[in-house]
Design an enzyme around this catalytic site. Structure first.
Site, PDB file in Angstrom:
ATOM      1  N   ALA A 267      -0.980  -3.913  -6.920  1.00 13.83           N
ATOM      2  CA  ALA A 267      -1.231  -3.971  -8.356  1.00 13.83           C
ATOM      3  C   ALA A 267      -0.049  -4.455  -9.195  1.00 13.83           C
ATOM      4  O   ALA A 267      -0.254  -4.864 -10.340  1.00 13.83           O
ATOM      5  CB  ALA A 267      -1.670  -2.596  -8.860  1.00 13.83           C
TER       6      ALA A 267
ATOM      7  N   PRO B 146       2.826  -6.625 -11.006  1.00 14.60           N
ATOM      8  CA  PRO B 146       3.332  -5.775 -12.089  1.00 14.60           C
ATOM      9  C   PRO B 146       2.267  -5.259 -13.056  1.00 14.60           C
ATOM     10  O   PRO B 146       2.594  -4.589 -14.022  1.00 14.60           O
ATOM     11  CB  PRO B 146       4.296  -6.702 -12.823  1.00 14.60           C
ATOM     12  CG  PRO B 146       3.708  -8.057 -12.642  1.00 14.60           C
ATOM     13  CD  PRO B 146       3.078  -8.066 -11.272  1.00 14.60           C
ATOM     14  N   GLY B 147       0.969  -5.596 -12.828  1.00  9.89           N
ATOM     15  CA  GLY B 147      -0.056  -4.914 -13.602  1.00  9.89           C
ATOM     16  C   GLY B 147      -1.007  -5.771 -14.402  1.00  9.89           C
ATOM     17  O   GLY B 147      -1.923  -5.230 -15.025  1.00  9.89           O
ATOM     18  N   GLY B 148      -0.816  -7.090 -14.423  1.00  5.17           N
ATOM     19  CA  GLY B 148      -1.688  -7.933 -15.227  1.00  5.17           C
ATOM     20  C   GLY B 148      -3.144  -7.873 -14.786  1.00  5.17           C
ATOM     21  O   GLY B 148      -4.045  -7.625 -15.598  1.00  5.17           O
TER      22      GLY B 148
ATOM     23  N   GLU C 243       0.556   0.418  -5.795  1.00 10.36           N
ATOM     24  CA  GLU C 243       1.709  -0.491  -5.690  1.00 10.36           C
ATOM     25  C   GLU C 243       2.792   0.194  -4.873  1.00 10.36           C
ATOM     26  O   GLU C 243       3.133   1.354  -5.149  1.00 10.36           O
ATOM     27  CB  GLU C 243       2.222  -0.862  -7.078  1.00 10.36           C
ATOM     28  CG  GLU C 243       3.557  -1.575  -7.113  1.00 10.36           C
ATOM     29  CD  GLU C 243       3.568  -2.863  -6.292  1.00 10.36           C
ATOM     30  OE1 GLU C 243       4.549  -3.081  -5.546  1.00 10.36           O
ATOM     31  OE2 GLU C 243       2.610  -3.643  -6.403  1.00 10.36           O
TER      32      GLU C 243
ATOM     33  N   ASP D   2       2.050   2.510   0.091  1.00  8.75           N
ATOM     34  CA  ASP D   2       2.109   1.345   0.961  1.00  8.75           C
ATOM     35  C   ASP D   2       0.688   0.905   1.280  1.00  8.75           C
ATOM     36  O   ASP D   2      -0.081   1.650   1.889  1.00  8.75           O
ATOM     37  CB  ASP D   2       2.861   1.703   2.235  1.00  8.75           C
ATOM     38  CG  ASP D   2       3.071   0.507   3.160  1.00  8.75           C
ATOM     39  OD1 ASP D   2       2.409  -0.530   2.966  1.00  8.75           O
ATOM     40  OD2 ASP D   2       3.890   0.621   4.089  1.00  8.75           O
TER      41      ASP D   2
ATOM     42  N   ASP E  98      -3.881  -8.975  -4.153  1.00 10.96           N
ATOM     43  CA  ASP E  98      -3.124 -10.167  -4.538  1.00 10.96           C
ATOM     44  C   ASP E  98      -1.785 -10.032  -3.815  1.00 10.96           C
ATOM     45  O   ASP E  98      -0.859  -9.392  -4.302  1.00 10.96           O
ATOM     46  CB  ASP E  98      -2.949 -10.208  -6.054  1.00 10.96           C
ATOM     47  CG  ASP E  98      -2.199 -11.444  -6.528  1.00 10.96           C
ATOM     48  OD1 ASP E  98      -1.831 -12.277  -5.682  1.00 10.96           O
ATOM     49  OD2 ASP E  98      -1.963 -11.565  -7.741  1.00 10.96           O
TER      50      ASP E  98
ATOM     51  N   CYS F 219      -0.686 -16.279  -5.098  1.00  7.65           N
ATOM     52  CA  CYS F 219      -0.183 -17.321  -5.985  1.00  7.65           C
ATOM     53  C   CYS F 219       0.612 -18.341  -5.174  1.00  7.65           C
ATOM     54  O   CYS F 219       1.779 -18.603  -5.427  1.00  7.65           O
ATOM     55  CB  CYS F 219       0.689 -16.733  -7.100  1.00  7.65           C
ATOM     56  SG  CYS F 219       1.053 -17.942  -8.391  1.00  7.65           S
TER      57      CYS F 219
END
Length: 472
Positions: free
Chosen positions: A289, A291-293, A313, A339, A356, A409
């Site tokens: 998760a 940094p949270g976007g 996270e 984890d 992600d 990404c």
């Protein structure tokens, strides 16, 4: 106080003190932080600019110039290194890094901006006198005078190998990407020269700031009332600040009702949330998760349906960022530091799950141009096992009929399709879902069923998404 005096030990010789240029000093400081501390410019530059404004050293035009000098130099570093290498009598590795930073800033002013040549050389030599001393300033002056003898196109003709002889090396020099990155992007993109050149050019363009209006908390109409704000291209929650802008000055962003989020990232979250589902739709998981976007957008979408989001996270400080992003979410949610390869939740607990995964970040080179010079092909070997294990855990986490999204990404095939194919070979109870209909209106999505977004085609980061459903 006069800027001239008598140089100690040099009777009769006037000495002019170097003039400190706050804009170029700040740009140099940012480049040194990137080089010395492996910092990222998008994290280093904002506090430096804020401090300069608070001291009264900067106005808006100064901040814009400093930003252009830093990002422009980093984006074109490979090309500028080739030019500098042709103008010095030693290998670049033998040039002290601070000297190379001053030279690169000077070359960018000469070849990448409209600053007049004489002013670019003069300002760079003054900077060198301040930060390097008179002796090395003479070296900077000599090199930059050689660079000033030609423009960027002329230098590229000199330093780049012909395309017909070595296409990848030619593109690497012309578009300032490491050769291995050019090859990897080309393999993933496919096609001929025009497509890869358009992609590499897009990587070197300054991206627009994109906001997300978190559903149930803010509206796009509210954000569109801001100066220079225009609607997003694809996401119904996206608003672009077409002329830059300071997101922190926007009330909805300060309150956490809206956030800064690339449109490709928004599309990934929306596709997972809208994937067809049989049965209950009550428990959602964001397994990576930070940094949270995405977690904030998923949490808002889940709240509209009465679903609960668990955001996990591994790194505690990043879990804190996730909690901050989700603060004020109208629906139930929980943030944990755990984890993702050893989850504390039971198998089959969720209806929807997103991972992600950590990656090389080659899809976000517009935002972090320095990352292209830090990554190495061997980094793929480190990420690969983790990416596979995180996907396996996500698959274990959903019930029969549940949906899993694998996102990254990076467009590198070794981090995208190869990972999914490898894992699904051993998981016959899952089938791939065609993700393309879940990105309505978005063109050029390929043959599917997975989706690869591109900066030059979609104006987003190069996000990858594969969706899978557990059928038995």
């Amino acid at each position: 106080m006069s800027d001239t005096s008598r140089r100690p030990g040099r009777p009769g010789k006037p000495y002019r003190r170097p003039k400190k240029d706050p804009v170029r000093l700040l740009a140099f400081e940012a480049l040194r932080a990137v080089d010395e501390r492996d910092a990222y410019a998008n994290l280093v530059l904002p506090p430096l600019l804020r401090k300069a404004r608070e001291k009264g050293d900067f106005d808006g035009r100064d901040a814009a110039l400093a930003t252009e000098l830093v990002y422009g130099t980093l984006r074109r570093q490979g090309t500028y290194d080739a030019v500098i290498g042709a103008c010095v009598d030693r290998p670049l590795r033998e040039v002290d890094p601070p000297v190379l930073d001053v030279l690169s800033l000077g070359v960018h002013q000469l070849l990448g901006t409209r600053i007049p040549s004489h002013a670019a050389v003069s300002a760079s030599v003054e900077l060198a006198r301040v930060v390097l001393g008179d002796g090395r300033a003479k070296f900077v002056n000599a090199v930059l005078r050689k660079v000033a003898q030609d423009d960027l196109d002329g230098w590229i003709q000199r330093v780049a190998p012909p395309y017909d002889e070595d296409p990848e090396d030619h593109l690497a020099v012309v578009h300032s990407h490491p050769r291995w990155v050019v090859g990897a992007l080309w393999d993933s993109l496919g096609g001929g020269r025009a497509g890869i050149e358009a992609l590499l050019e897009a990587d070197n363009e300054r991206p627009e700031v994109t906001l997300v209006a978190r559903p149930g908390r803010a509206t796009t109409e509210e954000l569109l009332a801001e100066d220079a704000a225009v609607a997003g291209r694809w996401s119904p929650y996206a608003v672009r600040l077409s002329e830059g802008g300071e997101p922190g000055a926007i009330e909805a962003v300060r309150d956490g009702r809206a956030g800064v989020q690339d449109e490709g990232s928004q599309l990934v979250a929306l596709a997972l949330a809208n994937a067809p589902l049989d049965g209950a739709d009550a428990r959602w998981l964001d397994g990576c998760a930070g940094p949270g976007g995405k977690a904030a957008l998923l949490g808002a979408l889940a709240a509209e349906r009465g679903a609960m989001l668990l955001a996990s996270e591994k790194q505690p400080h990043r879990a804190g960022l996730v909690a901050k992003a989700l603060h004020g979410n109208p629906g139930p949610y929980q943030v944990i530091a755990a984890d993702g390869t050893r989850p504390p939740w039971r198998a089959g607990s969720f209806d929807r799950a997103l991972v992600d995964v950590p990656c090389t970040g080659l899809g976000a080179l517009r935002r972090r141009p320095e990352a292209r010079w830090r990554r190495r092909p061997e980094d793929l070997e480190g990420f690969g096992p983790l990416q596979r294990e995180l996907l396996r855990t996500a698959l274990d986490s959903v019930r029969v009929g549940g949906v899993v999204g694998y996102a990254t990404c990076s467009p590198h095939l070794a981090e995208t399709r190869v990972v999914v194919d490898d894992v699904l070979k051993q998981r016959s109870e899952f089938e791939l879902i065609d993700a393309r209909p879940l990105l309505p209106g978005v063109p050029d999505l390929g043959e599917g069923p997975d989706v690869q977004l591109w900066p030059h085609l979609h104006g987003t980061d190069a996000m990858y998404l594969a969706l899978m459903r557990k059928v038995r």
